[in-house]
Design a protein around this motif. Sequence first.
Motif, PDB file in Angstrom:
ATOM      1  N   GLU A 110      -8.245  51.191  13.511  1.00  0.00           N
ATOM      2  CA  GLU A 110      -8.863  51.154  14.861  1.00  0.00           C
ATOM      3  C   GLU A 110     -10.543  51.145  14.526  1.00  0.00           C
ATOM      4  OE1 GLU A 110      -7.500  55.166  16.161  1.00  0.00           O
ATOM      5  OE2 GLU A 110      -6.075  53.999  17.437  1.00  0.00           O
ATOM      6  N   LYS A 111     -10.883  51.796  13.511  1.00  0.00           N
ATOM      7  CA  LYS A 111     -12.432  52.031  13.437  1.00  0.00           C
ATOM      8  C   LYS A 111     -12.581  52.297  11.747  1.00  0.00           C
ATOM      9  CE  LYS A 111     -16.504  54.810  14.709  1.00  0.00           C
ATOM     10  NZ  LYS A 111     -16.699  56.042  15.300  1.00  0.00           N
ATOM     11  N   VAL A 112     -13.532  51.551  11.374  1.00  0.00           N
ATOM     12  CA  VAL A 112     -13.854  51.719   9.878  1.00  0.00           C
ATOM     13  C   VAL A 112     -15.474  52.267   9.613  1.00  0.00           C
ATOM     14  CG1 VAL A 112     -14.312  50.259   7.860  1.00  0.00           C
ATOM     15  CG2 VAL A 112     -12.609  49.382   9.248  1.00  0.00           C
ATOM     16  N   GLY A 113     -15.224  53.349   9.045  1.00  0.00           N
ATOM     17  CA  GLY A 113     -16.816  53.987   8.746  1.00  0.00           C
ATOM     18  C   GLY A 113     -16.945  53.971   7.349  1.00  0.00           C
ATOM     19  N   MET A 114     -17.794  54.659   7.027  1.00  0.00           N
ATOM     20  CA  MET A 114     -18.625  54.502   5.655  1.00  0.00           C
ATOM     21  C   MET A 114     -17.565  55.103   4.580  1.00  0.00           C
ATOM     22  SD  MET A 114     -21.397  52.874   5.667  1.00  0.00           S
ATOM     23  CE  MET A 114     -22.247  53.426   4.075  1.00  0.00           C
ATOM     24  N   SER A 115     -16.966  56.241   4.819  1.00  0.00           N
ATOM     25  CA  SER A 115     -15.873  56.892   3.855  1.00  0.00           C
ATOM     26  C   SER A 115     -14.561  56.920   4.317  1.00  0.00           C
ATOM     27  CB  SER A 115     -16.548  58.226   3.293  1.00  0.00           C
ATOM     28  OG  SER A 115     -16.720  59.236   4.341  1.00  0.00           O
ATOM     29  N   VAL A 116     -14.362  56.995   5.756  1.00  0.00           N
ATOM     30  CA  VAL A 116     -13.093  57.242   6.261  1.00  0.00           C
ATOM     31  C   VAL A 116     -12.791  56.042   7.237  1.00  0.00           C
ATOM     32  CG1 VAL A 116     -13.387  59.674   6.336  1.00  0.00           C
ATOM     33  CG2 VAL A 116     -14.154  58.440   8.070  1.00  0.00           C
ATOM     34  N   VAL A 117     -11.580  55.965   7.614  1.00  0.00           N
ATOM     35  CA  VAL A 117     -10.979  54.876   8.331  1.00  0.00           C
ATOM     36  C   VAL A 117      -9.851  55.425   9.331  1.00  0.00           C
ATOM     37  CG1 VAL A 117      -9.712  52.759   8.489  1.00  0.00           C
ATOM     38  CG2 VAL A 117     -10.763  53.149   6.372  1.00  0.00           C
ATOM     39  N   ASP A 118     -10.435  55.207  10.607  1.00  0.00           N
ATOM     40  CA  ASP A 118      -9.277  55.581  11.671  1.00  0.00           C
ATOM     41  C   ASP A 118      -8.162  54.584  11.816  1.00  0.00           C
ATOM     42  OD1 ASP A 118     -11.018  57.887  11.822  1.00  0.00           O
ATOM     43  OD2 ASP A 118     -11.941  57.010  13.927  1.00  0.00           O
ATOM     44  N   VAL A 119      -6.872  55.282  11.905  1.00  0.00           N
ATOM     45  CA  VAL A 119      -5.780  54.309  12.015  1.00  0.00           C
ATOM     46  C   VAL A 119      -5.146  54.796  13.055  1.00  0.00           C
ATOM     47  CG1 VAL A 119      -5.573  53.494   9.567  1.00  0.00           C
ATOM     48  CG2 VAL A 119      -4.401  55.667  10.342  1.00  0.00           C
ATOM     49  N   ASP A 120      -4.203  53.943  13.701  1.00  0.00           N
ATOM     50  CA  ASP A 120      -3.063  54.074  14.871  1.00  0.00           C
ATOM     51  C   ASP A 120      -1.792  53.985  14.149  1.00  0.00           C
ATOM     52  OD1 ASP A 120      -1.530  53.895  16.899  1.00  0.00           O
ATOM     53  OD2 ASP A 120      -2.050  52.167  17.915  1.00  0.00           O
ATOM     54  N   LEU A 121      -1.200  55.243  14.280  1.00  0.00           N
ATOM     55  CA  LEU A 121       0.102  55.444  13.324  1.00  0.00           C
ATOM     56  C   LEU A 121       1.214  54.778  14.119  1.00  0.00           C
ATOM     57  CD1 LEU A 121      -0.438  58.937  12.193  1.00  0.00           C
ATOM     58  CD2 LEU A 121      -0.718  56.803  10.740  1.00  0.00           C
ATOM     59  N   ASN A 122       1.062  54.474  15.333  1.00  0.00           N
ATOM     60  CA  ASN A 122       2.193  53.731  16.321  1.00  0.00           C
ATOM     61  C   ASN A 122       2.773  52.502  15.407  1.00  0.00           C
ATOM     62  OD1 ASN A 122       2.748  55.237  18.754  1.00  0.00           O
ATOM     63  ND2 ASN A 122       0.298  54.586  18.969  1.00  0.00           N
ATOM     64  N   HIS A 123       3.991  52.370  15.379  1.00  0.00           N
ATOM     65  CA  HIS A 123       4.599  51.171  14.739  1.00  0.00           C
ATOM     66  C   HIS A 123       3.918  50.160  15.279  1.00  0.00           C
ATOM     67  CE1 HIS A 123       7.008  47.872  13.489  1.00  0.00           C
ATOM     68  NE2 HIS A 123       7.574  48.541  12.484  1.00  0.00           N
ATOM     69  N   PRO A 124       3.259  48.940  14.843  1.00  0.00           N
ATOM     70  CA  PRO A 124       2.933  47.660  15.216  1.00  0.00           C
ATOM     71  C   PRO A 124       3.669  47.093  16.454  1.00  0.00           C
ATOM     72  CG  PRO A 124       2.543  47.533  13.143  1.00  0.00           C
ATOM     73  CD  PRO A 124       3.578  48.634  13.294  1.00  0.00           C
ATOM     74  N   MET A 125       5.006  47.023  16.519  1.00  0.00           N
ATOM     75  CA  MET A 125       5.897  46.859  17.629  1.00  0.00           C
ATOM     76  C   MET A 125       6.203  47.829  18.613  1.00  0.00           C
ATOM     77  SD  MET A 125       6.287  43.617  16.970  1.00  0.00           S
ATOM     78  CE  MET A 125       7.477  42.490  17.043  1.00  0.00           C
ATOM     79  N   ALA A 126       5.534  49.205  18.478  1.00  0.00           N
ATOM     80  CA  ALA A 126       6.030  50.192  19.575  1.00  0.00           C
ATOM     81  C   ALA A 126       5.711  49.836  20.875  1.00  0.00           C
ATOM     82  CB  ALA A 126       5.425  51.346  19.235  1.00  0.00           C
ATOM     83  N   GLY A 127       6.246  50.031  21.842  1.00  0.00           N
ATOM     84  CA  GLY A 127       5.968  49.639  23.278  1.00  0.00           C
ATOM     85  C   GLY A 127       6.407  48.175  23.607  1.00  0.00           C
ATOM     86  N   LYS A 128       6.854  47.560  22.691  1.00  0.00           N
ATOM     87  CA  LYS A 128       7.246  45.994  22.959  1.00  0.00           C
ATOM     88  C   LYS A 128       8.664  45.988  23.114  1.00  0.00           C
ATOM     89  CE  LYS A 128       2.797  44.767  20.647  1.00  0.00           C
ATOM     90  NZ  LYS A 128       2.251  43.943  19.949  1.00  0.00           N
ATOM     91  N   ASP A 129       9.198  44.963  24.254  1.00  0.00           N
ATOM     92  CA  ASP A 129      10.220  44.672  24.200  1.00  0.00           C
ATOM     93  C   ASP A 129      10.423  43.461  23.405  1.00  0.00           C
ATOM     94  OD1 ASP A 129      10.859  46.341  26.316  1.00  0.00           O
ATOM     95  OD2 ASP A 129      10.635  45.072  27.812  1.00  0.00           O
ATOM     96  N   LEU A 130      11.731  43.318  22.503  1.00  0.00           N
ATOM     97  CA  LEU A 130      12.033  42.203  21.678  1.00  0.00           C
ATOM     98  C   LEU A 130      12.941  41.594  21.900  1.00  0.00           C
ATOM     99  CD1 LEU A 130      11.321  44.464  18.356  1.00  0.00           C
ATOM    100  CD2 LEU A 130       9.684  43.112  19.637  1.00  0.00           C
ATOM    101  N   ASP A 131      12.845  40.231  21.571  1.00  0.00           N
ATOM    102  CA  ASP A 131      13.978  39.062  21.585  1.00  0.00           C
ATOM    103  C   ASP A 131      14.250  38.620  20.203  1.00  0.00           C
ATOM    104  OD1 ASP A 131      13.644  38.998  24.330  1.00  0.00           O
ATOM    105  OD2 ASP A 131      12.354  37.228  24.637  1.00  0.00           O
TER     106      ASP A 131
END
Length: 160
Positions: A110-131
């Motif tokens: 989500e965001k890259v700082g000098m010493s830390v990184v903010d990440v979204d822990l949802n699976h990349p396919m979360a919330g998506k209907d899949l075929d």
Amino acid sequence: MKIEKDRVVRFHYAVAETGQAAVESSKDGGEPIAILFGHGNIIPGLEKAMDGREAGDSFQATVPAAEAYGERREGLSQRIPKKHFGAQKLEPGMQVVLQTNFGPRAVTIEKVGMSVVDVDLNHPMAGKDLDFDIEIVEVREASEEELAHGHVHGEGGHHH
């Protein structure tokens, strides 16, 4: 032989977000994947769509988000020290795999700082209907060892 609990199933798949182009296909790697059916080794909606099928069957299945990787959960972010990402160049929107105490986990930067990184822990396919496009290659009885271990051994499966 029909697909049912405790049988080994080898299959090819292609998966796409509903209405989009395929994002992943087992045929890219050449070999079908193998699972021990009924043991939670694939998403629930796909397991439901495969139940009762046989080798040689090819079919399409749409799996709603709730039966795939779940709905997106807001506020599922975490701040992680940058050192855990090694030397890779990080940019917002990138997907990376982090090694955690519970095994590998796909996260989105989500965001890259000098010493830390903010990440979204949802699976990349979360919330998506899949075929899915599925081709069943083989259905066989699982060995006692495979049942005891909860996964397939040998071709397309786990190697100890």
